[in-house]
Scaffold this motif. Sequence first.
Motif, PDB file in Angstrom:
ATOM      1  N   PHE A  41      64.740   9.021  23.068  1.00 53.40           N
ATOM      2  CA  PHE A  41      63.428   8.558  22.627  1.00 53.40           C
ATOM      3  C   PHE A  41      63.573   7.551  21.486  1.00 53.40           C
ATOM      4  O   PHE A  41      63.017   6.450  21.528  1.00 53.40           O
ATOM      5  N   GLU A  42      64.330   7.926  20.449  1.00 49.28           N
ATOM      6  CA  GLU A  42      64.443   7.074  19.264  1.00 49.28           C
ATOM      7  C   GLU A  42      65.023   5.702  19.576  1.00 49.28           C
ATOM      8  O   GLU A  42      64.462   4.677  19.184  1.00 49.28           O
ATOM      9  N   TYR A  43      66.120   5.665  20.304  1.00 54.23           N
ATOM     10  CA  TYR A  43      66.790   4.383  20.510  1.00 54.23           C
ATOM     11  C   TYR A  43      66.129   3.540  21.600  1.00 54.23           C
ATOM     12  O   TYR A  43      66.206   2.311  21.555  1.00 54.23           O
ATOM     13  N   SER A  44      65.462   4.153  22.553  1.00 53.92           N
ATOM     14  CA  SER A  44      64.700   3.343  23.507  1.00 53.92           C
ATOM     15  C   SER A  44      63.478   2.738  22.813  1.00 53.92           C
ATOM     16  O   SER A  44      63.115   1.580  23.065  1.00 53.92           O
ATOM     17  N   MET A  45      62.862   3.504  21.909  1.00 55.30           N
ATOM     18  CA  MET A  45      61.750   2.980  21.117  1.00 55.30           C
ATOM     19  C   MET A  45      62.237   1.839  20.222  1.00 55.30           C
ATOM     20  O   MET A  45      61.582   0.796  20.105  1.00 55.30           O
ATOM     21  N   ARG A  46      63.386   2.013  19.627  1.00 56.22           N
ATOM     22  CA  ARG A  46      63.977   0.984  18.772  1.00 56.22           C
ATOM     23  C   ARG A  46      64.184  -0.309  19.561  1.00 56.22           C
ATOM     24  O   ARG A  46      63.792  -1.384  19.114  1.00 56.22           O
ATOM     25  N   GLU A  47      64.801  -0.187  20.738  1.00 55.40           N
ATOM     26  CA  GLU A  47      65.052  -1.373  21.564  1.00 55.40           C
ATOM     27  C   GLU A  47      63.753  -2.064  21.962  1.00 55.40           C
ATOM     28  O   GLU A  47      63.665  -3.294  21.933  1.00 55.40           O
ATOM     29  N   GLU A  48      62.765  -1.279  22.352  1.00 51.84           N
ATOM     30  CA  GLU A  48      61.491  -1.853  22.774  1.00 51.84           C
ATOM     31  C   GLU A  48      60.810  -2.587  21.622  1.00 51.84           C
ATOM     32  O   GLU A  48      60.293  -3.692  21.796  1.00 51.84           O
ATOM     33  N   LEU A  49      60.808  -1.989  20.443  1.00 51.37           N
ATOM     34  CA  LEU A  49      60.188  -2.632  19.281  1.00 51.37           C
ATOM     35  C   LEU A  49      60.918  -3.921  18.910  1.00 51.37           C
ATOM     36  O   LEU A  49      60.283  -4.918  18.562  1.00 51.37           O
ATOM     37  N   ILE A  50      62.242  -3.911  18.989  1.00 49.26           N
ATOM     38  CA  ILE A  50      63.014  -5.120  18.681  1.00 49.26           C
ATOM     39  C   ILE A  50      62.675  -6.221  19.687  1.00 49.26           C
ATOM     40  O   ILE A  50      62.443  -7.371  19.304  1.00 49.26           O
ATOM     41  N   GLU A  51      62.626  -5.878  20.970  1.00 53.13           N
ATOM     42  CA  GLU A  51      62.303  -6.875  21.994  1.00 53.13           C
ATOM     43  C   GLU A  51      60.890  -7.429  21.821  1.00 53.13           C
ATOM     44  O   GLU A  51      60.663  -8.617  21.999  1.00 53.13           O
ATOM     45  N   GLU A  52      59.947  -6.563  21.487  1.00 51.36           N
ATOM     46  CA  GLU A  52      58.547  -6.982  21.371  1.00 51.36           C
ATOM     47  C   GLU A  52      58.235  -7.715  20.067  1.00 51.36           C
ATOM     48  O   GLU A  52      57.462  -8.655  20.047  1.00 51.36           O
ATOM     49  N   PHE A  53      58.835  -7.238  18.943  1.00 53.01           N
ATOM     50  CA  PHE A  53      58.404  -7.716  17.628  1.00 53.01           C
ATOM     51  C   PHE A  53      59.523  -8.206  16.724  1.00 53.01           C
ATOM     52  O   PHE A  53      59.255  -8.700  15.638  1.00 53.01           O
ATOM     53  N   GLY A  54      60.775  -8.014  17.096  1.00 50.45           N
ATOM     54  CA  GLY A  54      61.901  -8.404  16.253  1.00 50.45           C
ATOM     55  C   GLY A  54      62.439  -7.247  15.438  1.00 50.45           C
ATOM     56  O   GLY A  54      61.771  -6.228  15.235  1.00 50.45           O
ATOM     57  N   LYS A  55      63.657  -7.425  14.975  1.00 50.62           N
ATOM     58  CA  LYS A  55      64.358  -6.348  14.275  1.00 50.62           C
ATOM     59  C   LYS A  55      63.698  -5.955  12.951  1.00 50.62           C
ATOM     60  O   LYS A  55      63.588  -4.776  12.631  1.00 50.62           O
ATOM     61  N   GLU A  56      63.252  -6.936  12.175  1.00 51.61           N
ATOM     62  CA  GLU A  56      62.638  -6.611  10.882  1.00 51.61           C
ATOM     63  C   GLU A  56      61.381  -5.760  11.049  1.00 51.61           C
ATOM     64  O   GLU A  56      61.155  -4.813  10.299  1.00 51.61           O
ATOM     65  N   ARG A  57      60.582  -6.089  12.027  1.00 50.85           N
ATOM     66  CA  ARG A  57      59.356  -5.314  12.275  1.00 50.85           C
ATOM     67  C   ARG A  57      59.696  -3.911  12.772  1.00 50.85           C
ATOM     68  O   ARG A  57      59.046  -2.946  12.409  1.00 50.85           O
ATOM     69  N   GLN A  58      60.732  -3.800  13.618  1.00 46.43           N
ATOM     70  CA  GLN A  58      61.182  -2.482  14.088  1.00 46.43           C
ATOM     71  C   GLN A  58      61.588  -1.618  12.912  1.00 46.43           C
ATOM     72  O   GLN A  58      61.199  -0.456  12.823  1.00 46.43           O
ATOM     73  N   ILE A  59      62.346  -2.179  11.996  1.00 46.71           N
ATOM     74  CA  ILE A  59      62.781  -1.431  10.811  1.00 46.71           C
ATOM     75  C   ILE A  59      61.566  -0.988  10.006  1.00 46.71           C
ATOM     76  O   ILE A  59      61.475   0.170   9.580  1.00 46.71           O
ATOM     77  N   GLU A  60      60.629  -1.881   9.807  1.00 46.89           N
ATOM     78  CA  GLU A  60      59.414  -1.560   9.049  1.00 46.89           C
ATOM     79  C   GLU A  60      58.622  -0.432   9.712  1.00 46.89           C
ATOM     80  O   GLU A  60      58.180   0.507   9.040  1.00 46.89           O
ATOM     81  N   VAL A  61      58.470  -0.489  11.029  1.00 48.16           N
ATOM     82  CA  VAL A  61      57.722   0.548  11.750  1.00 48.16           C
ATOM     83  C   VAL A  61      58.440   1.894  11.645  1.00 48.16           C
ATOM     84  O   VAL A  61      57.802   2.923  11.396  1.00 48.16           O
ATOM     85  N   PHE A  62      59.756   1.909  11.813  1.00 51.75           N
ATOM     86  CA  PHE A  62      60.492   3.166  11.711  1.00 51.75           C
ATOM     87  C   PHE A  62      60.394   3.745  10.299  1.00 51.75           C
ATOM     88  O   PHE A  62      60.232   4.952  10.137  1.00 51.75           O
ATOM     89  N   ARG A  63      60.500   2.903   9.292  1.00 49.69           N
ATOM     90  CA  ARG A  63      60.379   3.398   7.915  1.00 49.69           C
ATOM     91  C   ARG A  63      58.987   3.975   7.664  1.00 49.69           C
ATOM     92  O   ARG A  63      58.852   5.031   7.043  1.00 49.69           O
ATOM     93  N   LYS A  64      57.950   3.287   8.124  1.00 51.58           N
ATOM     94  CA  LYS A  64      56.585   3.765   7.921  1.00 51.58           C
ATOM     95  C   LYS A  64      56.347   5.083   8.660  1.00 51.58           C
ATOM     96  O   LYS A  64      55.700   5.993   8.126  1.00 51.58           O
ATOM     97  N   ALA A  65      56.851   5.184   9.876  1.00 52.79           N
ATOM     98  CA  ALA A  65      56.710   6.433  10.629  1.00 52.79           C
ATOM     99  C   ALA A  65      57.463   7.558   9.933  1.00 52.79           C
ATOM    100  O   ALA A  65      56.956   8.683   9.820  1.00 52.79           O
ATOM    101  N   GLY A  66      58.662   7.262   9.452  1.00 54.15           N
ATOM    102  CA  GLY A  66      59.433   8.263   8.719  1.00 54.15           C
ATOM    103  C   GLY A  66      58.726   8.699   7.451  1.00 54.15           C
ATOM    104  O   GLY A  66      58.703   9.882   7.103  1.00 54.15           O
ATOM    105  N   TYR A  67      58.126   7.741   6.743  1.00 54.18           N
ATOM    106  CA  TYR A  67      57.388   8.045   5.516  1.00 54.18           C
ATOM    107  C   TYR A  67      56.225   8.994   5.819  1.00 54.18           C
ATOM    108  O   TYR A  67      56.019   9.998   5.137  1.00 54.18           O
ATOM    109  N   ARG A  68      55.486   8.677   6.873  1.00 57.02           N
ATOM    110  CA  ARG A  68      54.355   9.523   7.284  1.00 57.02           C
ATOM    111  C   ARG A  68      54.850  10.938   7.595  1.00 57.02           C
ATOM    112  O   ARG A  68      54.238  11.928   7.198  1.00 57.02           O
ATOM    113  N   ALA A  69      55.962  11.024   8.314  1.00 53.00           N
ATOM    114  CA  ALA A  69      56.531  12.325   8.652  1.00 53.00           C
ATOM    115  C   ALA A  69      57.036  13.049   7.403  1.00 53.00           C
ATOM    116  O   ALA A  69      56.885  14.270   7.282  1.00 53.00           O
TER     117      ALA A  69
END
Length: 180
Positions: A41-69
């Motif tokens: 789940f995590e790495y397929s989501m990572r790949e999809e976010l990178i393809e759709e929005f770029g690596k920096e945005r993927q990192i930002e989304v993962f950090r924000k989701a982690g913060y919320r959690a």
Amino acid sequence: MAENIFFEDEQKRELSEYLKFDLASRENLGETLPLMVYRLFEYSMREELIEEFGKERQIEVFRKAGYRAGIFFADHMLDISLNKNEFLAMLQKKMVELCIGVLRIESIDEEKETIILTVAEDADCSGLPLLGETVCNYDEGFIAGIFSRYTGKEYTAVEIDCWASGDRVCRFQVAPREGR
């Protein structure tokens, strides 16, 4: 799209609503699932976010989701009224209990309010091949959320060593957010 009459209140759902479940609904399989399924789940989501929005945005989304959690985790699974040593001991115990990883505190700078901590056997990356980069962006947010909630101040966590970059533990520098 057709209107669904069974879901009339199209309100925004809170994280806590998605975490409510009846254990009887998984009477044969229980609460646990293999680490490979989590990483799938995590790495397929990572790949999809990178393809759709770029690596920096993927990192930002993962950090924000982690913060919320991390905020949710601190509020519902930890006692934030404990003194620092008791809180850290509880955090260590809970992380092992939930198979997140083995937390160790390397150093605390009381004056700067910074912490260097490691997570061994990290669910996100322990055992990965050498990738030449840190990959635990979700963990960065998760740790920052926990310490933000515990201290009442905004914290950041930055991964400075990672299994995927050649280390055998993930090391994080945790510090108050600058400018706050």
